[in-house]
Design a protein around this motif. Structure first.
Motif, PDB file in Angstrom:
ATOM      1  N   THR A 153       0.833  -1.196   0.000  1.00  0.00           N
ATOM      2  CA  THR A 153       0.000   0.000   0.000  1.00  0.00           C
ATOM      3  C   THR A 153       0.872   1.252   0.000  1.00  0.00           C
ATOM      4  OG1 THR A 153      -0.123   0.080   2.431  1.00  0.00           O
ATOM      5  CG2 THR A 153      -1.863  -1.140   1.274  1.00  0.00           C
ATOM      6  N   ALA A 154       0.275   2.328  -0.489  1.00  0.00           N
ATOM      7  CA  ALA A 154       0.894   3.651  -0.442  1.00  0.00           C
ATOM      8  C   ALA A 154      -0.191   4.644  -0.077  1.00  0.00           C
ATOM      9  CB  ALA A 154       1.515   4.007  -1.782  1.00  0.00           C
ATOM     10  N   GLU A 155       0.165   5.676   0.649  1.00  0.00           N
ATOM     11  CA  GLU A 155      -0.817   6.679   1.040  1.00  0.00           C
ATOM     12  C   GLU A 155      -0.150   8.048   1.118  1.00  0.00           C
ATOM     13  OE1 GLU A 155      -0.588   5.807   5.854  1.00  0.00           O
ATOM     14  OE2 GLU A 155      -2.178   4.870   4.671  1.00  0.00           O
ATOM     15  N   ALA A 156      -0.970   9.072   0.973  1.00  0.00           N
ATOM     16  CA  ALA A 156      -0.464  10.446   1.019  1.00  0.00           C
ATOM     17  C   ALA A 156      -1.605  11.362   1.427  1.00  0.00           C
ATOM     18  CB  ALA A 156       0.102  10.870  -0.328  1.00  0.00           C
ATOM     19  N   ALA A 157      -1.250  12.514   1.936  1.00  0.00           N
ATOM     20  CA  ALA A 157      -2.236  13.533   2.293  1.00  0.00           C
ATOM     21  C   ALA A 157      -1.628  14.893   2.021  1.00  0.00           C
ATOM     22  CB  ALA A 157      -2.643  13.416   3.761  1.00  0.00           C
ATOM     23  N   THR A 158      -2.496  15.877   1.822  1.00  0.00           N
ATOM     24  CA  THR A 158      -2.035  17.234   1.553  1.00  0.00           C
ATOM     25  C   THR A 158      -3.044  18.236   2.083  1.00  0.00           C
ATOM     26  OG1 THR A 158      -1.140  18.681  -0.181  1.00  0.00           O
ATOM     27  CG2 THR A 158      -3.147  17.485  -0.705  1.00  0.00           C
ATOM     28  N   GLY A 159      -2.597  19.473   2.315  1.00  0.00           N
ATOM     29  CA  GLY A 159      -3.500  20.527   2.736  1.00  0.00           C
ATOM     30  C   GLY A 159      -3.918  20.396   4.188  1.00  0.00           C
ATOM     31  N   VAL A 160      -5.101  20.909   4.488  1.00  0.00           N
ATOM     32  CA  VAL A 160      -5.592  20.953   5.867  1.00  0.00           C
ATOM     33  C   VAL A 160      -6.990  20.351   5.934  1.00  0.00           C
ATOM     34  CG1 VAL A 160      -4.230  22.979   6.471  1.00  0.00           C
ATOM     35  CG2 VAL A 160      -6.530  23.281   5.532  1.00  0.00           C
ATOM     36  N   VAL A 161      -7.357  19.872   7.123  1.00  0.00           N
ATOM     37  CA  VAL A 161      -8.720  19.372   7.310  1.00  0.00           C
ATOM     38  C   VAL A 161      -9.694  20.518   7.546  1.00  0.00           C
ATOM     39  CG1 VAL A 161      -7.982  17.120   8.172  1.00  0.00           C
ATOM     40  CG2 VAL A 161      -8.359  18.984   9.805  1.00  0.00           C
ATOM     41  N   ASN A 162      -9.151  21.690   7.924  1.00  0.00           N
ATOM     42  CA  ASN A 162     -10.019  22.822   8.245  1.00  0.00           C
ATOM     43  C   ASN A 162      -9.187  24.097   8.104  1.00  0.00           C
ATOM     44  OD1 ASN A 162     -11.538  24.850   9.564  1.00  0.00           O
ATOM     45  ND2 ASN A 162     -12.463  23.379  10.974  1.00  0.00           N
ATOM     46  N   ARG A 163      -9.551  24.949   7.157  1.00  0.00           N
ATOM     47  CA  ARG A 163      -8.780  26.183   6.962  1.00  0.00           C
ATOM     48  C   ARG A 163      -8.951  27.161   8.107  1.00  0.00           C
ATOM     49  NH1 ARG A 163      -8.924  27.535   0.408  1.00  0.00           N
ATOM     50  NH2 ARG A 163      -7.227  26.061  -0.094  1.00  0.00           N
ATOM     51  N   ARG A 164      -9.969  27.002   8.894  1.00  0.00           N
ATOM     52  CA  ARG A 164     -10.147  27.870  10.050  1.00  0.00           C
ATOM     53  C   ARG A 164      -9.122  27.547  11.132  1.00  0.00           C
ATOM     54  NH1 ARG A 164     -15.125  27.090  10.653  1.00  0.00           N
ATOM     55  NH2 ARG A 164     -15.949  29.043   9.785  1.00  0.00           N
ATOM     56  N   THR A 165      -8.829  26.256  11.318  1.00  0.00           N
ATOM     57  CA  THR A 165      -7.887  25.848  12.361  1.00  0.00           C
ATOM     58  C   THR A 165      -6.479  25.611  11.833  1.00  0.00           C
ATOM     59  OG1 THR A 165      -8.377  23.493  12.047  1.00  0.00           O
ATOM     60  CG2 THR A 165      -9.780  24.728  13.593  1.00  0.00           C
ATOM     61  N   GLY A 166      -6.352  25.335  10.538  1.00  0.00           N
ATOM     62  CA  GLY A 166      -5.044  25.080   9.959  1.00  0.00           C
ATOM     63  C   GLY A 166      -4.458  23.719  10.287  1.00  0.00           C
ATOM     64  N   VAL A 167      -5.240  22.795  10.813  1.00  0.00           N
ATOM     65  CA  VAL A 167      -4.734  21.463  11.155  1.00  0.00           C
ATOM     66  C   VAL A 167      -4.457  20.686   9.867  1.00  0.00           C
ATOM     67  CG1 VAL A 167      -5.284  19.279  12.272  1.00  0.00           C
ATOM     68  CG2 VAL A 167      -5.952  21.432  13.356  1.00  0.00           C
ATOM     69  N   PRO A 168      -3.257  20.113   9.738  1.00  0.00           N
ATOM     70  CA  PRO A 168      -2.918  19.417   8.487  1.00  0.00           C
ATOM     71  C   PRO A 168      -3.766  18.166   8.265  1.00  0.00           C
ATOM     72  CG  PRO A 168      -0.936  19.949   9.756  1.00  0.00           C
ATOM     73  CD  PRO A 168      -2.108  20.189  10.653  1.00  0.00           C
ATOM     74  N   ALA A 169      -4.039  17.881   7.003  1.00  0.00           N
ATOM     75  CA  ALA A 169      -4.640  16.598   6.635  1.00  0.00           C
ATOM     76  C   ALA A 169      -3.574  15.515   6.733  1.00  0.00           C
ATOM     77  CB  ALA A 169      -5.194  16.659   5.220  1.00  0.00           C
TER      78      ALA A 169
END
Length: 457
Positions: free
Chosen positions: A37-53
């Motif tokens: 398997t391979a996995e990746a994430a980018t950006g944020v889960v919430n632009r209000r809080t800035g928590v990374p995805a």
């Protein structure tokens, strides 16, 4: 062929680049090939809080839930408790639509293949308790008009999946959420799973984003714009990309879990990806419906997407290669991200094309067969004639309008052009296709757009 070495080298950079290009605030992707398997994430889960995805971030999967529901039903088929040809009333005696005679003929297979023939978009809120789905099926489904005879034609039907979810509850003697956790998530080792905001608070959870004036793509005021009354169709179910991949890999392995246990019989896994009815308005890439899955290339590739206000998702499975690809997003142009990132991976793994040449527009010989007003419980579609084709205006109504208002957005009509590319088949300005149906001997009775056959009003 799809190489895991290539996927691992490119997945993260490609996801980050394309998500930025298509205005996606946050996304997670997971790819399985055999046992790797391979996995990746980018950006944020919430632009209000800035928590990374992150790869374990939880996103709503919306209508991909329908394949989970179908899998729960097929487990009951494996156990001999349900048969595809059973009338739904054999298990739910109180089931009916607005047409009692047609209701008596609707089978389990009709609901699994979206061929029940009744209005499908039902997003009415009922209760917030364990009886939410029961109340939807027993109080709201009976009001739905029967538009076509059972088995006549495919038309996407979330209400039918609600009925199947209720069937699972009754046969299993537990809520839909309990059944999914017990019979699918548990055997697959899935922990990152949420049915509501209370569950979701235990994880790194994404919230949907939509364009909001000068702030650009910004979080919605609520985690879920759909009510909790229809968990079986995908109103709120959320999970991580790796969790969704585990489900996809089980189907890619003909029902086997990672540890080797049989979650679903091989026969049922294959039956689910066998095309049973053509899906209209797919002239370039023909597709059929299996048991919930959309089927491409005779079953060499199956998939299902999901979409709600602020969320978009996609799952593809290539059973012959034991490949699955899962993508979850929280806003922006998710369709473009699927097109540019996920579809090339699915095509490389399966050899099945998911795109084709643009069809050449032609003059509309008899626009009067198509013009008029089409409507169901959630949309009003006005089609008029213009010099080089047709023009359409869709206005959300009913439950759809209420959902948009719940998201804090204006309920506004959407206008687009229609250019004829084949007999009764039209390309829209946005790259989709519409097909007018039953127009051989007079005005069309339906227009099939967005998966739904909308009747002439």
């Amino acid at each position: 062929m799809l190489s895991m070495d290539d996927v691992r080298d490119r997945l993260g950079p490609d996801l980050a680049r394309l998500a930025e290009e298509h205005g996606v605030p946050g996304a997670a992707v997971a790819v399985g090939i055999g046992d790797a398997t391979a996995e990746a994430a980018t950006g944020v889960v919430n632009r209000r809080t800035g928590v990374p995805a992150t790869p374990d971030a939880v996103f709503q999967i919306q209508s991909i839930t329908k394949v989970w529901t179908a899998t729960l039903v097929m487990q009951l088929v494996d156990e001999g408790q349900v048969a595809l040809g059973d009338p739904v009333r054999a298990h739910l005696p109180r089931f009916r639509t607005a047409d009692p005679e047609a209701s008596a003929r609707i089978t389990v297979e009709h609901l699994l293949t979206h061929t029940g023939g009744f209005d499908g978009d039902l997003w009415k809120a009922t209760t917030g308790g364990d009886d939410a789905l029961q109340r939807l099926v027993e109080d709201e489904v009976p009001r739905l008009p029967q538009r076509q005879a059972p088995g006549a034609r495919y038309s996407y039907c979330s209400a039918g999946m609600a009925v199947l979810g209720r069937l699972v509850e009754v046969v299993r003697g537990m809520t839909f959420a309990q059944a999914l956790r017990t019979h699918l998530a548990g055997p697959l080792g899935i922990e990152e799973l949420a049915f509501d905001a209370n569950d979701a608070l235990g994880f790194n959870t994404a919230i949907g984003h939509v364009p909001q004036g000068d702030r650009g793509m910004w979080p919605l005021p609520v985690w879920a714009t759909m009510p909790e009354s229809n968990p079986a169709a995908g109103n709120r179910l959320a999970m991580s990309a790796r969790a969704l991949l585990a489900f996809g890999m089980m189907h890619a392995a003909d029902g086997r879990a990672p540890g080797g246990g049989q979650v679903l019989s091989e026969a049922s896994a294959k039956a689910m990806r066998t095309g049973r009815a053509a899906i209209p308005a797919s002239p370039v890439v023909p597709k059929a419906v299996g048991l919930a899955w959309e089927v491409f290339g005779g079953g060499a590739l199956v998939g299902h997407g999901g979409g709600a206000i602020g969320f978009g998702s996609m799952l593809y499975v290539v059973p012959g290669r034991r490949v699955a690809i899962a993508l979850l997003t929280n806003g922006g142009d998710d369709k473009a991200l699927i097109r540019d990132l996920v579809e090339p991976l699915a095509e490389a793994a399966s050899g099945v094309p998911l795109t084709g040449p643009d069809l050449r527009p032609r003059p509309v010989a008899d626009p009067g067969r198509y013009t008029g007003v089409y409507a169901d419980g959630t949309q009003h579609l006005a089609v008029t004639s213009e010099r080089d084709g047709l023009s359409a205006v869709i206005t959300p109504i009913g439950d759809a309008a209420e959902m948009i208002e719940r998201a804090g957005l204006p309920v506004a009509p959407t206008a687009f052009g229609l250019r004829e590319v084949g007999p009764g088949t039209f390309a829209t300005d946005g790259g989709r296709y519409a097909q007018f149906l039953d127009a051989d001997e007079g005005p069309a009775r339906f227009v099939h757009l967005g998966g739904r056959s909308v009747p002439r009003a």
